[in-house]
Write an enzyme that holds these catalytic residues in place. Structure first.
Site, PDB file in Angstrom:
ATOM      1  N   LYS A 136       0.806  -0.920   0.096  1.00  0.00           N
ATOM      2  CA  LYS A 136       0.389  -0.134  -0.005  1.00  0.00           C
ATOM      3  C   LYS A 136       0.721   1.371   0.195  1.00  0.00           C
ATOM      4  CE  LYS A 136      -2.236   0.597   4.084  1.00  0.00           C
ATOM      5  NZ  LYS A 136      -1.730   2.215   4.223  1.00  0.00           N
ATOM      6  N   ARG A 144       2.702   6.356  -2.991  1.00  0.00           N
ATOM      7  CA  ARG A 144       3.469   7.156  -3.921  1.00  0.00           C
ATOM      8  C   ARG A 144       3.611   6.998  -5.005  1.00  0.00           C
ATOM      9  NH1 ARG A 144       4.477   6.031   1.291  1.00  0.00           N
ATOM     10  NH2 ARG A 144       6.444   6.868   2.288  1.00  0.00           N
ATOM     11  N   ARG A 202      -7.475  14.342  13.054  1.00  0.00           N
ATOM     12  CA  ARG A 202      -6.399  13.715  12.370  1.00  0.00           C
ATOM     13  C   ARG A 202      -6.044  15.577  12.272  1.00  0.00           C
ATOM     14  NH1 ARG A 202      -5.818   7.848   9.490  1.00  0.00           N
ATOM     15  NH2 ARG A 202      -3.822   8.153  10.303  1.00  0.00           N
ATOM     16  N   GLN A 252       5.065  11.480   6.615  1.00  0.00           N
ATOM     17  CA  GLN A 252       3.852  11.263   5.987  1.00  0.00           C
ATOM     18  C   GLN A 252       3.862  12.856   5.527  1.00  0.00           C
ATOM     19  OE1 GLN A 252       0.199   9.465   6.251  1.00  0.00           O
ATOM     20  NE2 GLN A 252       1.308   7.473   6.468  1.00  0.00           N
ATOM     21  N   ASP A 269       3.880   0.500  12.685  1.00  0.00           N
ATOM     22  CA  ASP A 269       2.638  -0.337  11.702  1.00  0.00           C
ATOM     23  C   ASP A 269       3.151  -1.791  12.700  1.00  0.00           C
ATOM     24  OD1 ASP A 269       1.672   1.827  11.156  1.00  0.00           O
ATOM     25  OD2 ASP A 269       2.206   1.423   8.311  1.00  0.00           O
ATOM     26  N   LYS A 290      -3.832   7.631  14.411  1.00  0.00           N
ATOM     27  CA  LYS A 290      -3.701   6.644  12.961  1.00  0.00           C
ATOM     28  C   LYS A 290      -5.167   6.997  13.066  1.00  0.00           C
ATOM     29  CE  LYS A 290       0.711   6.039  12.364  1.00  0.00           C
ATOM     30  NZ  LYS A 290       1.453   5.652  11.079  1.00  0.00           N
ATOM     31  N   LYS A 293      -9.059  -2.627   4.300  1.00  0.00           N
ATOM     32  CA  LYS A 293      -8.064  -0.923   4.117  1.00  0.00           C
ATOM     33  C   LYS A 293      -6.985  -1.058   3.622  1.00  0.00           C
ATOM     34  CE  LYS A 293      -6.734   2.855   7.289  1.00  0.00           C
ATOM     35  NZ  LYS A 293      -7.211   3.712   5.967  1.00  0.00           N
TER      36      LYS A 293
END
Length: 409
Positions: free
Chosen positions: A22, A27, A100, A148, A293, A320, A392
């Site tokens: 993912k 990217r 967020r 990110q 993660d 998150k 997801k």
């Protein structure tokens, strides 16, 4: 959709192919929008990647784009649409997405001259973005919040007329993801240099390489490492397609899971996972600042093995899909474990006695909560709430568990 999960028979050696990463896919999709000649193979089939793809290539005529729970999409698309001259876009998302924070990235883009405003609460989505030609090229950004934000700037950098120079302030978090972005840029022939907390990316009219094959997702592989760790000695699973010299930070899994008696063999773009020994150490300490993660997977593995575990470097987990530290504490305690959390760490003291009675696992709209706890079905039956949340990042997860011999009802 709630499911009951348990193992009815011993796992036999199965071959599974996990879809593309993912992180790499998202990217590359953004770079493909900037350099249309790019062709991508083995892309992720995750919801998050579909959101990015639709926003860039299907919904491009829409003035409002809903990214739902996809945090990566929100961050990457904010930078992308800021550079799209004369295009007005509103980026919004789920109720959780609106909680967020995104001000670090927005402030950085405003330094470059972008036109971005907050539609509701300052510092949070939704965002109104009016694309424009960005000629400023120097920006300073906090490096200790989310990699990110930095990657979003890096991905647009080579298309800005004067390139970009990103000055990083503070301790850098999730360095492996910055290195992944650098590797992706380099593999396409784009210049990018990272020295002494300064990233420099010059303007490039074209990419040099126009085909990229996405490696399978190491984060998704982590759940099978956990399954093997909790299985009997001699149990094997084969997974494809993986590179020994991976761009992905979570490719540290082979080294980490040696601690749990799991051996990894690389063979013909595949990995063979085998439980070769039982665990001899009862306490482990891990620092996961660069690979947060895999926290949920790792601590559930320790729970299943009856170990004490201390994990630090986790300050990003509170922003998150859910507050992952609090969610872990809530669910681990259902098994009788003693759990303590701080702002950036979790500590598990484990004296668990598993039973034949199902434990109900809340998933908090977080795909990794569902998948990280699933291997515990090797120890006792589980009820996974809202199991569809796995789409997801890994839509085929439950089918792949069925192939291994898990019973799902």
């Amino acid at each position: 959709m709630d499911i009951t999960l348990e193992l009815k028979k011993r796992i036999t050696n199965q071959h599974l192919t996990i879809s593309g990463s993912k992180s790499e896919t998202n990217r590359l999709l953004l770079l493909q929008a900037l350099y249309p000649q790019l062709k991508i193979e083995n892309t992720s089939n995750s919801d998050d990647s579909e959101v990015v793809k639709n926003a860039l290539f299907t919904l491009n005529e829409s003035t409002e784009i809903n990214v739902h729970h996809a945090g990566t999409a929100m961050r990457f698309l904010t930078a992308y649409f800021a550079t799209q001259e004369n295009k007005q876009t509103v980026l919004t998302g789920s109720s959780r997405m609106k909680e967020r924070p995104i001000s670090v990235l927005v402030d950085a883009l405003l330094q470059l001259g972008a036109d971005i405003s907050y539609v509701e609460e300052v510092g949070f989505p939704p965002l109104k973005i009016i694309g424009k030609k960005i000629t400023k090229n120097k920006v300073t950004i906090d490096a200790n919040v989310s990699s990110q934000y930095i990657t979003a700037l890096m991905l647009i950098g080579s298309t800005l007329p004067n390139g970009i120079e990103i000055n990083l302030q503070g301790n850098l978090t999730s360095l492996s993801y910055i290195n992944m972005t650098l590797s992706v840029l380099h593999s396409l022939g784009l210049k990018a240099a990272f020295n002494d907390k300064i990233i420099k990316i010059p303007f490039e009219k074209e990419i040099k390489k126009d085909v990229f094959i996405v490696e399978s997702d190491w984060s998704s592989a982590s759940y099978f490492y956990s399954i093997i760790a909790l299985s009997a000695v001699g149990t094997k699973i084969t997974l494809g397609y993986f590179r020994q010299n991976s761009f992905q930070g979570d490719s540290v899994l082979p080294e980490i899971y040696k601690n749990f008696g799991v051996q990894t063999t690389f063979q013909n773009a595949e990995i063979i996972l085998e439980k070769t020994s039982n665990v001899k150490t009862q306490t482990f300490n891990f620092e996961l600042n660069n690979t947060p993660d895999i926290t949920q997977t790792l601590i559930v593995t320790c729970l299943g093995l009856g170990m004490t575990c201390n994990i630090s470097g986790l300050h990003t987990l509170k922003i998150k899909e859910t507050d992952r530290l609090q969610a872990l504490k809530n669910e681990l305690e259902k098994f009788g474990a003693a759990v303590a959390i701080t702002n950036d760490s979790i500590h598990l003291k484990n004296k668990v006695a598993f039973s034949i009675n199902p434990v109900e696992i809340e998933t908090y709209q977080d795909h990794r909560m569902a998948m990280a706890f699933a291997p515990l079905a090797l120890k006792q039956p589980l009820i996974i709430k809202n199991a569809e949340v796995v789409s997801k990042s890994y839509p085929d997860f439950w089918n792949d568990l069925k192939a291994l011999g898990f019973c799902i009802s």
